[in-house]
Design a protein around this motif. Structure first.
Motif, PDB file in Angstrom:
ATOM      1  N   LEU A  89       0.608  -1.389   0.019  1.00 38.79           N
ATOM      2  CA  LEU A  89       0.270  -0.341   0.074  1.00 38.79           C
ATOM      3  C   LEU A  89       0.547   1.166   0.116  1.00 38.79           C
ATOM      4  O   LEU A  89      -0.084   2.299  -0.019  1.00 38.79           O
ATOM      5  N   ASP A  90       2.384   0.968  -0.193  1.00 32.34           N
ATOM      6  CA  ASP A  90       3.155   2.768  -0.034  1.00 32.34           C
ATOM      7  C   ASP A  90       3.986   2.343  -1.075  1.00 32.34           C
ATOM      8  O   ASP A  90       5.150   2.552  -1.267  1.00 32.34           O
ATOM      9  N   LEU A  91       3.960   1.912  -1.744  1.00 34.62           N
ATOM     10  CA  LEU A  91       5.119   1.106  -2.428  1.00 34.62           C
ATOM     11  C   LEU A  91       5.636   2.909  -3.677  1.00 34.62           C
ATOM     12  O   LEU A  91       4.264   3.091  -4.736  1.00 34.62           O
ATOM     13  N   LYS A  92       6.700   3.353  -3.773  1.00 31.14           N
ATOM     14  CA  LYS A  92       6.896   4.140  -4.176  1.00 31.14           C
ATOM     15  C   LYS A  92       8.445   3.887  -4.238  1.00 31.14           C
ATOM     16  O   LYS A  92       9.337   3.323  -2.718  1.00 31.14           O
ATOM     17  N   ASP A 124       9.645  -0.345   4.450  1.00 33.94           N
ATOM     18  CA  ASP A 124       8.716   0.069   5.507  1.00 33.94           C
ATOM     19  C   ASP A 124       7.300  -0.216   4.950  1.00 33.94           C
ATOM     20  O   ASP A 124       6.749   0.521   4.075  1.00 33.94           O
ATOM     21  N   PHE A 125       7.270  -1.024   6.384  1.00 32.25           N
ATOM     22  CA  PHE A 125       5.841  -1.280   5.745  1.00 32.25           C
ATOM     23  C   PHE A 125       4.920  -0.914   7.097  1.00 32.25           C
ATOM     24  O   PHE A 125       3.846  -1.197   7.670  1.00 32.25           O
ATOM     25  N   GLY A 126       4.783   1.003   7.469  1.00 32.02           N
ATOM     26  CA  GLY A 126       4.029   0.915   7.558  1.00 32.02           C
ATOM     27  C   GLY A 126       2.880   0.683   7.450  1.00 32.02           C
ATOM     28  O   GLY A 126       1.936   0.751   8.458  1.00 32.02           O
ATOM     29  N   LEU A 127       2.538   1.178   6.473  1.00 31.24           N
ATOM     30  CA  LEU A 127       0.655   1.205   5.676  1.00 31.24           C
ATOM     31  C   LEU A 127       0.798  -0.667   5.262  1.00 31.24           C
ATOM     32  O   LEU A 127      -0.504  -0.841   5.044  1.00 31.24           O
ATOM     33  N   ALA A 128       1.295  -1.547   5.381  1.00 31.05           N
ATOM     34  CA  ALA A 128       1.452  -2.368   4.477  1.00 31.05           C
ATOM     35  C   ALA A 128      -0.018  -3.645   5.612  1.00 31.05           C
ATOM     36  O   ALA A 128      -0.742  -3.301   6.903  1.00 31.05           O
ATOM     37  N   SER A 167      -7.264  -4.346  -2.741  1.00 23.76           N
ATOM     38  CA  SER A 167      -6.619  -5.809  -3.016  1.00 23.76           C
ATOM     39  C   SER A 167      -5.364  -5.941  -2.830  1.00 23.76           C
ATOM     40  O   SER A 167      -4.692  -4.713  -2.899  1.00 23.76           O
ATOM     41  N   LEU A 168      -4.731  -7.169  -3.408  1.00 19.69           N
ATOM     42  CA  LEU A 168      -3.120  -6.670  -3.807  1.00 19.69           C
ATOM     43  C   LEU A 168      -2.982  -6.130  -4.869  1.00 19.69           C
ATOM     44  O   LEU A 168      -1.995  -5.706  -5.682  1.00 19.69           O
ATOM     45  N   ALA A 169      -4.245  -6.002  -5.867  1.00 22.28           N
ATOM     46  CA  ALA A 169      -4.324  -5.222  -7.345  1.00 22.28           C
ATOM     47  C   ALA A 169      -3.665  -4.070  -6.601  1.00 22.28           C
ATOM     48  O   ALA A 169      -3.156  -3.430  -8.007  1.00 22.28           O
ATOM     49  N   THR A 170      -4.550  -3.533  -5.250  1.00 20.99           N
ATOM     50  CA  THR A 170      -4.000  -2.061  -5.424  1.00 20.99           C
ATOM     51  C   THR A 170      -2.411  -1.916  -5.588  1.00 20.99           C
ATOM     52  O   THR A 170      -1.797  -0.760  -5.790  1.00 20.99           O
TER      53      THR A 170
END
Ligand SMILES: Cc1ccc2c(c1)c1c3c(c(C)cc1n2CCCN)C(=O)NC3=O
Length: 275
Positions: free
Chosen positions: A137-140, A158-162, A192-195
């Motif tokens: 959810l925060d891939l950048k 950084d999995f703070g939003l995972a 979803s995972l598609a996000t």
């Protein structure tokens, strides 16, 4: 094993330079006193009483649980956790190659081979998350770091939003960084995972062209561009880019999450070289 260490962090670690800071957290380089091994320590401020500052304990525990089930060369590993009165300290694997973001900025655009090799590693790390039903959810580019200055090996950080995606309670949340978020995040529909796959499309577009596909002058304009799928392969920026690369991106910029390419679809796409 003891879930959180309770002894003072500084008994075991020397705290070094600041590496960066996020929402309620600051990341510092630290050295284990006995072994002299270097780590990245993420100091997360706890929410005290009814205040608004600090992270909720349940969110901190979520991040720890996500990291604990990760064991992959393209995903940062969690070494141990300290719990103190004010904060929780995640002792994480240190990577010293800097952000992919800086690597791109220095080089403007990458060759297709280089871009494809980076995206392949991001997909392999992401496959490990998705196979565990975890969405990042925060891939950048700021959350993709190079192992060291010489190699082009990357790790997702950084999995703070995972989040763990389980069908029953759908996960909706407005989060992430505007130019990388998918339409369903903008319109507050189930994630979803598609996000994450949409974000892979944005990162690929940036690696190949040096420019961000949906970025507008304002936040509202960016959100509009995303929900309207208002992007193009600008001739000047994409004149040397193969149709295969554009096809790879087009299969990810699809509004309906169910129709978007999955991590396996992407790993099998001809633009991604088999190892
Ligand atoms: C050498 C260096 C420089 C900055 C670092 C890191 C390492 C770093 C690291 C991590 C995180 C969550 C943030 C980090 N940051 C903050 C910036 C990341 N976007 C981490 O988990 N391991 C790191 O090495």
């Amino acid at each position: 094993d003891s879930v959180f260490k309770l002894e003072p962090f500084e008994d075991n670690y020397e705290v070094g330079e600041d590496l960066g800071s996020g929402h309620f957290a600051v990341v510092r380089k630290c050295i284990h006193r006995k072994t002299r091994q270097a780590f990245a320590a993420k100091f997360i401020r706890k929410r005290r009483g009814g205040g608004r500052k600090g992270a909720k304990m349940e969110d901190i525990v979520k991040e720890i649980n996500v990291l604990r089930c990760m064991n992959h060369p393209n995903v940062i590993s969690l070494h141990e956790v300290y719990d103190t009165k004010q904060e929780v300290i995640l002792v994480l694997e240190l990577v010293s190659g800097g952000e992919l973001f800086d690597y791109i900025s220095e080089k403007e655009a990458l060759s297709e081979e280089e871009a494809s090799a980076f995206i392949k590693q991001i997909l392999e790390g992401l496959k490990h998350l998705h196979d565990n039903s975890i969405v990042h959810l925060d891939l950048k580019p700021e959350n993709i770091m190079l192992l060291d200055r010489t190699s082009t090996k990357i790790k997702l950080i950084d999995f703070g939003l995972a989040r763990k995606i389980n069908d029953k309670d759908d996960v909706r949340a407005m989060m992430g960084t505007a130019e990388f978020i998918a339409p369903e995040v903008v319109s507050f529909e189930p994630l979803s995972l598609a996000t994450d796959m949409w974000s892979v499309g944005v990162i690929t577009y940036i690696l190949l062209s040096g420019s961000s596909p949906f970025l507008g002058e304002t936040l509202q304009e960016t959100y509009h561009n995303i929900t309207a799928l208002n992007f193009d392969f600008d001739h000047d920026l994409f004149q040397n880019t193969s149709d295969l690369a554009k096809d790879f991106i087009k299969r990810l910029f699809i509004k309906n999450p169910r129709k978007r390419g999955s991590v396996n679809d992407c790993l099998n796409h001809p633009w991604i070289k088999p190892s």
